[in-house]
Motif scaffolding. Structure first.
Motif, PDB file in Angstrom:
ATOM      1  N   ALA A 168       0.749  -1.601  -0.020  1.00 36.87           N
ATOM      2  CA  ALA A 168      -0.021  -0.235  -0.014  1.00 36.87           C
ATOM      3  C   ALA A 168       0.654   1.290   0.400  1.00 36.87           C
ATOM      4  N   GLY A 169       2.270   1.420   0.741  1.00 40.84           N
ATOM      5  CA  GLY A 169       2.734   2.609   0.681  1.00 40.84           C
ATOM      6  C   GLY A 169       3.655   2.767  -0.779  1.00 40.84           C
ATOM      7  N   LEU A 170       3.841   1.833  -1.499  1.00 42.60           N
ATOM      8  CA  LEU A 170       4.417   1.856  -2.438  1.00 42.60           C
ATOM      9  C   LEU A 170       3.770   2.559  -3.389  1.00 42.60           C
ATOM     10  N   GLN A 171       3.546   4.021  -3.393  1.00 43.10           N
ATOM     11  CA  GLN A 171       3.192   5.070  -4.204  1.00 43.10           C
ATOM     12  C   GLN A 171       4.427   5.992  -4.454  1.00 43.10           C
ATOM     13  N   ARG A 172       4.766   6.440  -5.795  1.00 45.33           N
ATOM     14  CA  ARG A 172       5.321   7.746  -6.342  1.00 45.33           C
ATOM     15  C   ARG A 172       5.159   8.533  -5.136  1.00 45.33           C
ATOM     16  N   LEU A 173       6.442   9.388  -4.842  1.00 44.60           N
ATOM     17  CA  LEU A 173       6.385  10.377  -3.617  1.00 44.60           C
ATOM     18  C   LEU A 173       5.378  11.832  -4.132  1.00 44.60           C
ATOM     19  N   PRO A 174       4.803  12.255  -3.426  1.00 43.19           N
ATOM     20  CA  PRO A 174       3.888  13.578  -3.588  1.00 43.19           C
ATOM     21  C   PRO A 174       4.743  14.243  -4.215  1.00 43.19           C
ATOM     22  N   ALA A 175       4.280  15.616  -4.685  1.00 44.77           N
ATOM     23  CA  ALA A 175       5.351  16.486  -4.457  1.00 44.77           C
ATOM     24  C   ALA A 175       5.325  17.083  -3.677  1.00 44.77           C
ATOM     25  N   PHE A 176       6.852  18.088  -3.238  1.00 47.03           N
ATOM     26  CA  PHE A 176       7.280  18.622  -2.503  1.00 47.03           C
ATOM     27  C   PHE A 176       8.321  20.084  -3.013  1.00 47.03           C
ATOM     28  N   LEU A 177       7.231  20.493  -1.657  1.00 39.35           N
ATOM     29  CA  LEU A 177       7.659  22.230  -1.674  1.00 39.35           C
ATOM     30  C   LEU A 177       9.753  22.101  -2.164  1.00 39.35           C
ATOM     31  N   GLY A 178      10.601  22.845  -3.175  1.00 38.27           N
ATOM     32  CA  GLY A 178      11.508  23.262  -3.434  1.00 38.27           C
ATOM     33  C   GLY A 178      11.667  21.899  -4.726  1.00 38.27           C
ATOM     34  N   ASP A 179      10.734  21.013  -5.246  1.00 34.05           N
ATOM     35  CA  ASP A 179      10.966  19.593  -6.611  1.00 34.05           C
ATOM     36  C   ASP A 179      11.072  20.842  -7.890  1.00 34.05           C
ATOM     37  N   ASP A 180      12.329  19.833  -8.411  1.00 38.58           N
ATOM     38  CA  ASP A 180      12.222  20.743  -9.243  1.00 38.58           C
ATOM     39  C   ASP A 180      12.602  19.595 -10.259  1.00 38.58           C
ATOM     40  N   LEU A 181      12.384  18.008 -10.400  1.00 36.22           N
ATOM     41  CA  LEU A 181      12.469  17.025 -10.804  1.00 36.22           C
ATOM     42  C   LEU A 181      12.915  16.727 -12.032  1.00 36.22           C
ATOM     43  N   ASP A 182      13.849  16.242 -12.498  1.00 37.44           N
ATOM     44  CA  ASP A 182      14.135  15.437 -13.831  1.00 37.44           C
ATOM     45  C   ASP A 182      13.470  13.844 -13.995  1.00 37.44           C
ATOM     46  N   PRO A 183      12.647  13.878 -15.267  1.00 35.14           N
ATOM     47  CA  PRO A 183      11.464  12.450 -15.285  1.00 35.14           C
ATOM     48  C   PRO A 183      13.131  11.677 -15.993  1.00 35.14           C
ATOM     49  N   GLU A 184      13.842  12.035 -16.635  1.00 35.63           N
ATOM     50  CA  GLU A 184      15.183  11.040 -16.386  1.00 35.63           C
ATOM     51  C   GLU A 184      15.988  10.926 -15.489  1.00 35.63           C
ATOM     52  N   SER A 185      16.069  11.345 -14.518  1.00 34.39           N
ATOM     53  CA  SER A 185      16.840  11.473 -13.525  1.00 34.39           C
ATOM     54  C   SER A 185      15.586  10.659 -12.130  1.00 34.39           C
ATOM     55  N   SER A 186      14.305   9.798 -13.127  1.00 36.83           N
ATOM     56  CA  SER A 186      13.968  10.079 -11.391  1.00 36.83           C
ATOM     57  C   SER A 186      13.213   8.880 -11.718  1.00 36.83           C
ATOM     58  N   GLN A 187      12.571   7.999 -10.465  1.00 40.84           N
ATOM     59  CA  GLN A 187      11.253   6.840 -10.228  1.00 40.84           C
ATOM     60  C   GLN A 187      12.606   5.258 -11.259  1.00 40.84           C
ATOM     61  N   GLY A 188      11.831   4.096 -11.590  1.00 46.75           N
ATOM     62  CA  GLY A 188      12.636   2.734 -12.474  1.00 46.75           C
ATOM     63  C   GLY A 188      11.738   2.160 -11.720  1.00 46.75           C
ATOM     64  N   ASP A 189      11.837   0.822 -13.159  1.00 44.87           N
ATOM     65  CA  ASP A 189      10.571  -0.496 -12.240  1.00 44.87           C
ATOM     66  C   ASP A 189      11.641  -1.294 -11.217  1.00 44.87           C
ATOM     67  N   LEU A 190      12.974  -0.903 -11.691  1.00 38.30           N
ATOM     68  CA  LEU A 190      14.008  -1.702 -10.296  1.00 38.30           C
ATOM     69  C   LEU A 190      15.090  -0.746 -10.167  1.00 38.30           C
ATOM     70  N   CYS A 191      15.666  -1.394  -9.033  1.00 37.78           N
ATOM     71  CA  CYS A 191      17.418  -0.424  -8.700  1.00 37.78           C
ATOM     72  C   CYS A 191      17.518  -1.257  -8.144  1.00 37.78           C
ATOM     73  N   ILE A 192      19.375  -1.146  -8.343  1.00 44.07           N
ATOM     74  CA  ILE A 192      20.348  -1.355  -7.729  1.00 44.07           C
ATOM     75  C   ILE A 192      21.078  -0.403  -7.341  1.00 44.07           C
ATOM     76  N   GLN A 193      21.813  -1.080  -6.298  1.00 47.10           N
ATOM     77  CA  GLN A 193      22.754  -0.339  -5.260  1.00 47.10           C
ATOM     78  C   GLN A 193      23.833  -0.688  -5.350  1.00 47.10           C
ATOM     79  N   ALA A 194      25.034  -0.377  -5.746  1.00 45.82           N
ATOM     80  CA  ALA A 194      26.191  -1.516  -5.316  1.00 45.82           C
ATOM     81  C   ALA A 194      27.199  -0.628  -4.927  1.00 45.82           C
ATOM     82  N   CYS A 195      27.585  -0.712  -4.197  1.00 50.44           N
ATOM     83  CA  CYS A 195      28.695  -0.055  -2.991  1.00 50.44           C
ATOM     84  C   CYS A 195      30.153  -0.925  -2.648  1.00 50.44           C
TER      85      CYS A 195
END
Length: 425
Positions: A168-195
């Protein structure tokens, strides 16, 4: 099935055959999960003692939680977001997660992605492994996988039959004050974090997992990070961000099991059941207006942050780890520390795991740099509440949120299985 047989059965890719990952993992990699030293010493691994750097033992890939969350924060990051390809099936998604898990379980132990690796296969075919990490130690590599909202349902409908399993909590984040989001650098079906403690080791992991995804998923965007901006163990010193301030002083630590259970891990009573033992990951790319900040007086910088730039102590006095006294007149009511502190947010806490980034210069010659913010929380509402409370933060004049994403991070995989397997049962 021996590793060589599994590689032959899997075709030229040299990875686990679709649907047979359990056999490949149980025969080829379970010994690594149990700490088998012989496997770690072979293949691409070089003893880190000889390298004179890095974590001395590999972090286990298998276990109740994915590595890379409470693991001591490494020095370097390569984060990547992927979209599934059009017309892919549920079987394609499962096979991708199987193949990714198999390759990750090897790379995190200092091995190449398959038994033949970069130079051991047929010279007339492309190698299974790209080879740039062959002479490097494992350097504390962790690989963490997450599932975005679009995996469960998008404009094409319920592509993979997972809509009923969507948290239920897995929804796109709401808009926040100060957001200037680039859709090409946001979201995605899958992610990988390599550290990792070596940037080339982290890049090698994402590069090879991207190759393995060919035909099933495509890279949507990625981000390199350096200089961790948080700590997850008491043995780690608090690092500094690009504004020069200590960052992550009050972060949840790996040995604080009560706080982790309360604030980070999806609990036994939470829904859906396939995510129990997992978490939610929020990524925010935050551009810092470096040149503007550098012209601010030191006393004003301290007032904006709410801490002393040198010692990291709260302005109300003490040392770095002294609890701030927000009744003190030393604090501006909109200072960053005050607005973000758990005592001002009904006890809400998150586990931060961010990194600095520098992407060269902008067209105006300014430093294109900032914070790649990563946080893990039991419920995305924790992050949303904190971010909304920061709407009046004095620091907002000097930052811009330009990228954003949220993913459900499944629990760790069993040694004979793959990351996310309970979702498909």
């Amino acid at each position: 099935m021996a590793e060589g047989d599994a590689q032959a059965a899997g075709g030229s890719a040299g990875l686990s055959r679709r649907g047979l990952i359990g056999l490949a993992l149980s025969s080829g990699v379970v010994g690594l999960a149990a700490g088998g030293a012989a496997g770690v010493a072979g293949g691409a691994a070089v003893a880190r003692a000889e390298q004179g750097r890095g974590h001395e033992e590999p972090y286990a890939f298998f276990g109740p939680h994915q590595a890379g969350i409470t693991t001591p924060v490494q020095d370097h990051l390569h984060f990547a977001s992927f979209d599934m390809m059009p017309r892919t099936s549920r079987e394609d998604l499962i096979s991708l997660l199987q193949d990714w898990s198999y390759a990750a379980s090897r790379m995190t132990q200092g091995l190449e992605v398959s038994a033949t690796g970069a130079v051991g296969g047929d010279a007339q075919t492309p190698p299974d492994d790209t080879g740039e990490a062959m002479d490097l130690a494992v350097n504390g590599l962790t690989i963490t996988f997450g599932f975005g909202p679009g995996l469960f349902e998008n404009e094409d409908g319920d592509r993979y039959g997972l809509a009923g399993q969507r948290p239920a909590g897995l929804q796109r984040l709401p808009a926040f004050l100060g957001d200037d989001l680039d859709p090409e650098s946001s979201q995605g079906d899958l992610c990988i974090q390599a550290c990792a403690d070596d940037p080339q080791v982290a890049v090698h992991a994402i590069r090879n997992l991207s190759r393995i995804a060919f035909g099933r998923a495509r890279l949507r965007w990625s981000q390199l990070g350096f200089g961790r901006t948080s700590r997850t163990t008491s043995a780690q010193a608090t690092p500094r961000n690009l504004f020069g301030y200590k960052d992550g002083t009050a972060n949840i630590l790996s040995d604080d099991t009560e706080a982790l259970d309360d604030h980070v891990w999806v609990g036994a009573s939470d829904e859906p059941d396939w995510l129990r033992g997992g978490s939610y990951l929020v990524a925010r790319k935050i551009a810092m207006l470096i040149e503007t900040w550098d012209r601010v007086r030191l006393v004003e910088q301290n007032e904006i942050i709410g801490r002393d730039k040198g010692a990291g102590a709260p302005l109300s006095g003490g040392d770095e780890f002294t609890e701030p006294d927000f009744h003190s007149t030393a604090f501006d009511e909109n200072s960053h520390v005050r607005l973000a502190h758990s005592s001002m947010n009904d006890g809400i806490r998150i586990l931060r795991r961010g990194y600095n980034y520098v992407d060269g210069n902008s067209a105006l010659g300014r430093l294109d740099a900032g914070l790649f913010f990563l946080s893990y929380q039991r419920d995305p509402a924790q992050f949303v509440t904190l971010q909304r409370h920061l709407s009046t933060d004095l620091m907002n004049e000097y930052i811009r949120h330009i990228g954003s994403g949220i993913w459900a991070v499944p629990p760790g995989a069993e040694a004979s299985s793959y990351v996310g397997a309970p979702l498909f049962r």
